[in-house]
Design a protein around this motif. Structure first.
Motif, short mmCIF file in Angstrom:
data_model
loop_
_atom_site.label_atom_id
_atom_site.label_comp_id
_atom_site.label_asym_id
_atom_site.label_seq_id
_atom_site.Cartn_x
_atom_site.Cartn_y
_atom_site.Cartn_z
N ALA A 73 0.85 -1.19 0.00
CA ALA A 73 0.00 0.00 0.00
C ALA A 73 0.88 1.24 0.00
CB ALA A 73 -0.93 0.01 1.21
N ALA A 74 0.35 2.31 -0.56
CA ALA A 74 1.12 3.55 -0.61
C ALA A 74 1.21 4.20 0.76
CB ALA A 74 0.49 4.53 -1.60
N ASN A 75 0.18 4.02 1.59
CA ASN A 75 0.16 4.60 2.92
C ASN A 75 -0.86 3.84 3.76
OD1 ASN A 75 -2.40 5.73 2.11
ND2 ASN A 75 -1.23 7.35 1.08
N LEU A 76 -0.98 4.26 5.02
CA LEU A 76 -1.88 3.58 5.94
C LEU A 76 -3.34 3.71 5.50
CD1 LEU A 76 -2.41 2.05 8.57
CD2 LEU A 76 -2.34 4.26 9.78
N MET A 77 -3.69 4.87 4.94
CA MET A 77 -5.08 5.08 4.51
C MET A 77 -5.46 4.11 3.40
SD MET A 77 -6.94 8.62 3.32
CE MET A 77 -6.72 9.30 4.97
N GLU A 78 -4.50 3.89 2.46
CA GLU A 78 -4.80 2.95 1.39
C GLU A 78 -4.92 1.52 1.94
OE1 GLU A 78 -3.07 1.09 -2.78
OE2 GLU A 78 -1.83 2.42 -1.57
N LEU A 79 -4.08 1.19 2.93
CA LEU A 79 -4.16 -0.14 3.54
C LEU A 79 -5.54 -0.35 4.16
CD1 LEU A 79 -2.77 -2.78 4.47
CD2 LEU A 79 -2.05 -1.53 6.53
N GLU A 80 -6.00 0.62 4.93
CA GLU A 80 -7.33 0.52 5.55
C GLU A 80 -8.42 0.43 4.50
OE1 GLU A 80 -6.89 2.79 9.81
OE2 GLU A 80 -7.21 4.02 8.03
#
Length: 401
Positions: free
Chosen positions: A22-29
């Motif tokens: 994922a690019a960042n935590l928001m994308e992971l979520e």
């Protein structure tokens, strides 16, 4: 992209562990949420160098992007939902990260064009300007369709252009390898025999021995000099506008290649100019944005001069005729388009004729390059054979007499 080791829970309360890019935590979520999983804990496992400014995105990715969004928006699907669906189906991890960032920015209140503008290396000024126009006019689906068609045309044009380049490079590499073999290994053995015959050598044989000596004693220079010259040239072109202007002007004058390149540039210009003008972008903005499309300083400078003349009140036809870089066909079509009020249609006709001419010229150039390279190799081998066998033949002739 970053590799995350995550701990999540499904709707039944079962804990699930896994790994995901994922690019960042928001994308992971966001990605876990689409899988009906709620993130509990995570840990960054490996951080890969992922710089949006240097991401390599192929034209195929952009074509798929335009086609997907054109289909979604024409069906009435909101842009955000269309991007989300594209994110889940995109195979390119780098591009998937960019789409995720577009989603994040749109959810934060930014329009699509503004989110795209954050990645100028991927979405050009022309691309984002057309998207902006589509958002303002409500014709975003038509814009995506036109962009997709233009990108497909560029892809086909690139494939055709490679046909001109690949064969000379392949044959040139063979000629270079043969030359090194002859000069470093074969010629010294033969010239040693010739020198032992004790007769006066002709000038072309002396020249061959001299060139062979250069290859033997300075082979490392012969190998590294082209690379160093190439690197120096690239650095000079990046730092010096005058050097770029001279180099771009020379490209348009190269035998066989120059006329084809000139038509390719003009075809690209009229295609995107028509697309932008049809979308509602003003003529001056079309010219300004086209400076980046042509990728040639000589033609870009001409477009800047045309923009100045048009801003001073001169007609489009008169301005383009004054700068002297467009052939009569373009000028005639511009004149008809201005008179009838259908400038975009006139330019599309020009693009059609250019595309046809480019294909024919590429086929002709490719047909001419093959015999030229064959003749070069034949002359090289002929020079070596004449320089080596000539003295031997003279010696044998004298022995018979």
């Amino acid at each position: 992209m970053t590799l995350y080791a995550y701990l999540s829970v499904d709707p039944d309360g079962k804990k699930i562990r896994g790994k995901m890019d994922a690019a960042n935590l928001m994308e992971l979520e966001l990605r876990l949420k689409r899988m009906d999983l709620d993130l509990i804990d995570f840990k960054e496992k490996t951080e890969k160098n992922f710089s949006f400014g240097r991401v390599k995105i192929s034209r195929k990715d952009l074509i798929n992007f335009c086609f997907h969004m054109e289909q979604m928006t024409s069906a009435g699907v909101p842009i955000l939902e269309g991007l989300t669906d594209l994110h889940d189906s995109t195979e390119n991890r780098n591009f998937r990260g960019i789409v995720a960032d577009l989603i994040e920015n749109i959810e934060g209140g930014s329009p699509l064009s503004e989110a795209m503008a954050r990645y100028p290396k991927i979405f050009s000024k022309t691309f984002t300007s057309l998207i902006t126009t589509g958002e303002q006019t409500g014709k975003i689906s038509d814009v995506f369709k036109s962009l997709g068609e233009s990108l497909k045309w560029q892809d086909e044009l690139t494939a055709q252009t490679k046909k001109i380049i690949m064969y000379p490079i392949f044959v040139g590499a063979i000629v270079t390898g043969v030359t090194f073999f002859l000069m470093i290994y074969l010629v010294p053995q033969l010239t040693g025999f010739i020198k032992n015959m004790g007769q006066e050598l002709p000038m072309h044989t002396k020249l061959l021995i001299f060139v062979s000596g250069l290859f033997i004693n300075y082979w490392y220079i012969a190998l590294t000099a082209p690379v160093l010259i190439w690197v120096f040239g690239i650095m000079l072109l990046k730092r010096s506008p005058a050097a770029r202007y001279m180099a771009d002007g020379y490209k348009l004058r190269i035998w066989l290649i120059g006329p084809v390149l000139h038509k390719i540039i003009l075809s690209r210009f009229v295609t995107f100019f028509a697309l932008m003008y049809e979308s509602g972008i003003t003529i001056l903005d079309c010219i300004r944005l086209s400076e980046d499309i042509v990728s040639n300083e000589v033609i870009a400078q001409g477009l800047r001069r045309a923009g100045v003349l048009i801003s001073e009140g001169q007609s489009v036809t008169g301005a383009f005729q004054s700068i002297g870089i467009f052939p009569p066909l373009v000028i005639s079509m511009l004149k008809i388009g201005e008179a009838t009020g259908s400038l975009d249609i006139a330019l599309r006709n020009v693009s059609y004729f250019y595309n046809r001419d480019i294909k024919e010229m590429i086929e002709k150039v490719q047909a001419m390059i093959e015999p030229v390279m064959t003749v070069v190799l034949g002359l090289l081998l002929g020079w070596i054979m004449m320089s080596v066998m000539g003295p031997i033949y003279d010696t044998i002739s004298k022995m018979k007499t």
